[in-house]
Scaffold this motif. Structure first.
Motif, PDB file in Angstrom:
ATOM      1  N   LEU A  20       0.811  -1.222   0.000  1.00 44.64           N
ATOM      2  CA  LEU A  20       0.000   0.000   0.000  1.00 44.64           C
ATOM      3  C   LEU A  20       0.847   1.277   0.000  1.00 44.64           C
ATOM      4  N   SER A  21       2.121   1.153   0.328  1.00 44.79           N
ATOM      5  CA  SER A  21       2.995   2.332   0.418  1.00 44.79           C
ATOM      6  C   SER A  21       2.970   3.145  -0.876  1.00 44.79           C
ATOM      7  N   ILE A  22       3.042   4.457  -0.715  1.00 44.61           N
ATOM      8  CA  ILE A  22       3.152   5.318  -1.903  1.00 44.61           C
ATOM      9  C   ILE A  22       4.396   4.904  -2.695  1.00 44.61           C
ATOM     10  N   PRO A  67      -4.773  12.553   0.780  1.00 43.57           N
ATOM     11  CA  PRO A  67      -4.741  11.395   1.675  1.00 43.57           C
ATOM     12  C   PRO A  67      -4.937  10.067   0.944  1.00 43.57           C
ATOM     13  N   ILE A  68      -4.104   9.081   1.306  1.00 43.42           N
ATOM     14  CA  ILE A  68      -4.171   7.730   0.738  1.00 43.42           C
ATOM     15  C   ILE A  68      -4.021   6.754   1.907  1.00 43.42           C
ATOM     16  N   LYS A  69      -4.853   5.726   1.929  1.00 39.76           N
ATOM     17  CA  LYS A  69      -4.806   4.786   3.052  1.00 39.76           C
ATOM     18  C   LYS A  69      -3.530   3.941   3.009  1.00 39.76           C
ATOM     19  N   THR A  70      -2.612   4.214   3.919  1.00 39.95           N
ATOM     20  CA  THR A  70      -1.354   3.456   4.034  1.00 39.95           C
ATOM     21  C   THR A  70      -1.075   3.208   5.521  1.00 39.95           C
ATOM     22  N   LEU A  71       0.038   2.521   5.790  1.00 39.41           N
ATOM     23  CA  LEU A  71       0.435   2.267   7.180  1.00 39.41           C
ATOM     24  C   LEU A  71       0.655   3.584   7.932  1.00 39.41           C
TER      25      LEU A  71
HETATM   26  P1  NAD Z   1       4.201   4.037   4.595  1.00 43.63           P
HETATM   27  O1  NAD Z   1       4.014   3.707   6.037  1.00 43.63           O
HETATM   28  O2  NAD Z   1       3.930   2.994   3.611  1.00 43.63           O
HETATM   29  O3  NAD Z   1       5.663   4.622   4.345  1.00 43.63           O
HETATM   30  C1  NAD Z   1       6.432   5.278   5.332  1.00 43.63           C
HETATM   31  C2  NAD Z   1       7.840   4.716   5.215  1.00 43.63           C
HETATM   32  O4  NAD Z   1       8.743   5.389   6.104  1.00 43.63           O
HETATM   33  C3  NAD Z   1       7.902   3.214   5.593  1.00 43.63           C
HETATM   34  O5  NAD Z   1       8.444   2.472   4.521  1.00 43.63           O
HETATM   35  C4  NAD Z   1       8.842   3.186   6.780  1.00 43.63           C
HETATM   36  O6  NAD Z   1       9.631   2.018   6.830  1.00 43.63           O
HETATM   37  C5  NAD Z   1       9.699   4.412   6.489  1.00 43.63           C
HETATM   38  N1  NAD Z   1      10.457   4.830   7.670  1.00 43.63           N
HETATM   39  C6  NAD Z   1       9.984   5.226   8.882  1.00 43.63           C
HETATM   40  N2  NAD Z   1      11.014   5.461   9.722  1.00 43.63           N
HETATM   41  C7  NAD Z   1      12.162   5.221   9.018  1.00 43.63           C
HETATM   42  C8  NAD Z   1      13.543   5.265   9.345  1.00 43.63           C
HETATM   43  N3  NAD Z   1      13.969   5.621  10.557  1.00 43.63           N
HETATM   44  N4  NAD Z   1      14.442   4.950   8.380  1.00 43.63           N
HETATM   45  C9  NAD Z   1      14.035   4.569   7.152  1.00 43.63           C
HETATM   46  N5  NAD Z   1      12.735   4.502   6.777  1.00 43.63           N
HETATM   47  C10 NAD Z   1      11.813   4.817   7.713  1.00 43.63           C
HETATM   48  O7  NAD Z   1       3.249   5.314   4.340  1.00 43.63           O
HETATM   49  P2  NAD Z   1       3.110   6.303   3.076  1.00 43.63           P
HETATM   50  O8  NAD Z   1       1.800   6.946   3.265  1.00 43.63           O
HETATM   51  O9  NAD Z   1       3.422   5.615   1.821  1.00 43.63           O
HETATM   52  O10 NAD Z   1       4.200   7.405   3.413  1.00 43.63           O
HETATM   53  C11 NAD Z   1       5.241   7.777   2.524  1.00 43.63           C
HETATM   54  C12 NAD Z   1       5.435   9.291   2.538  1.00 43.63           C
HETATM   55  O11 NAD Z   1       4.303   9.899   1.938  1.00 43.63           O
HETATM   56  C13 NAD Z   1       5.562   9.902   3.935  1.00 43.63           C
HETATM   57  O12 NAD Z   1       6.500  10.960   3.892  1.00 43.63           O
HETATM   58  C14 NAD Z   1       4.172  10.445   4.173  1.00 43.63           C
HETATM   59  O13 NAD Z   1       4.138  11.487   5.127  1.00 43.63           O
HETATM   60  C15 NAD Z   1       3.866  10.943   2.774  1.00 43.63           C
HETATM   61  N6  NAD Z   1       2.457  11.242   2.509  1.00 43.63           N
HETATM   62  C16 NAD Z   1       1.501  10.301   2.757  1.00 43.63           C
HETATM   63  C17 NAD Z   1       0.172  10.599   2.509  1.00 43.63           C
HETATM   64  C18 NAD Z   1      -0.908   9.599   2.796  1.00 43.63           C
HETATM   65  O14 NAD Z   1      -2.072  10.009   2.933  1.00 43.63           O
HETATM   66  N7  NAD Z   1      -0.601   8.322   2.871  1.00 43.63           N
HETATM   67  C19 NAD Z   1      -0.185  11.857   1.999  1.00 43.63           C
HETATM   68  C20 NAD Z   1       0.818  12.783   1.751  1.00 43.63           C
HETATM   69  C21 NAD Z   1       2.140  12.473   2.012  1.00 43.63           C
END
Ligand code: NAD
Length: 260
Positions: A16-18, A189-193
């Protein structure tokens, strides 16, 4: 679009990760990819569940909160490839306690940790990656609108995203002379961890779906396509930019339908 290009993707946690969406799309466009995972066997397995089906082998540990881990990670990438063309930084972290409370109540340690992993890591990884971008390159980080305007529930992470966007601009300034571009995507917003830590996230999804000009939520693929644009020569003249991939939500003063 990416045939012959090599790049590093940091931030795959699961399908699900971006970053997983970005990997899938870049794979379809012919890119050669390397990945990081948090240094723990379970995390490696989870990342490999995404990368194995795509046929990628370089999946290495990296904890961005530790300088030696970042150095070691990029040293191994250098060993394997010599040079790279791009980096996707898709990383953020805050403890649930520190993001679920009012910003006013965030702890000093929690704030430092969130800023370190969610913002400083762009500096640390860009510094190391840029050493390998000997023919120029492109770096993309992931941000959110809560860094521009107050979004209830996003709380202290909004402060981190604001700092991340400004960091991106200063790093773009530092690397411009090496023909390395640095940009951010501000995703809806996208549903992820990671998103599950944000309070009232499912309400937020509904709000965006109704309140944005496109009338829907964005997907990992939407973000992936815009990331590919910023990583590719199609955006050769663009650096220091925040590209919103949010269905247009950020242009609305009052969300669509709110006055009906
Ligand atoms: P995700 O949980 O899939 O990804 C977050 C990643 O950060 C994970 O792979 C995790 O292992 C990594 N991470 C955390 N601590 C770490 C560390 N110390 N060292 C290395 N890696 C580390 O969630 P996501 O939503 O895909 O998030 C990816 C990015 O997108 C983030 O910056 C998030 O803020 C941003 N974002 C997400 C959304 C959303 O709605 N999902 C919207 C806008 C921006």
């Amino acid at each position: 679009m990416f045939k012959g290009k090599k790049g590093v993707i940091m931030g795959v946690a699961n399908h699900l990760s971006i970053a997983a969406g970005v990997a899938q799309y870049l794979h379809e466009q012919g890119a050669d990819l390397a990945f990081s995972h948090l240094p723990d066997g379970k995390m490696e397995q989870r990342v490999r569940k995404v990368t194995d089906p795509l046929g990628y082998e370089i999946v290495l540990p990296c904890d961005v909160s530790k300088d030696e881990s970042v150095t070691e990670f990029f040293a191994k990438i250098k060993q394997a490839w010599g040079k790279i063309d791009f980096l996707v930084h898709s990383i953020a972290f805050a403890t649930v306690d520190d993001i679920r409370c009012p910003t006013l109540q965030a702890s000093r340690e929690g704030f430092k940790q969130a800023m370190d992993i969610s913002c400083y890591s762009l500096i640390a990884t860009s510094r190391a990656a840029s050493e390998l971008m000997t023919d120029g390159g492109s770096i993309v980080t992931m941000s959110y609108y809560g860094g521009e305007r107050v979004v209830p529930g996003y709380n202290m992470m909004g402060v981190c995203k604001s700092a991340l966007e400004m960091t991106m601009k200063y790093v773009a300034y530092d690397l411009g002379q090496k023909n390395i571009r640095v940009n951010a995507i501000s995703a809806g917003p996208i549903k992820t961890l990671a998103a599950s830590a944000v309070g009232d996230f499912s309400k937020m999804l509904g709000f965006y779906a109704k309140g944005s000009p496109l009338g829907r939520n964005v997907t990992q693929t939407d973000v992936a396509k815009s990331t590919a644009f910023l990583l590719s020569d199609m955006s050769a003249g663009t650096t220091g930019e925040v590209l919103h991939v949010d269905g247009g939500y950020h242009v609305m003063g009052i969300p669509v339908g709110a006055l009906d």
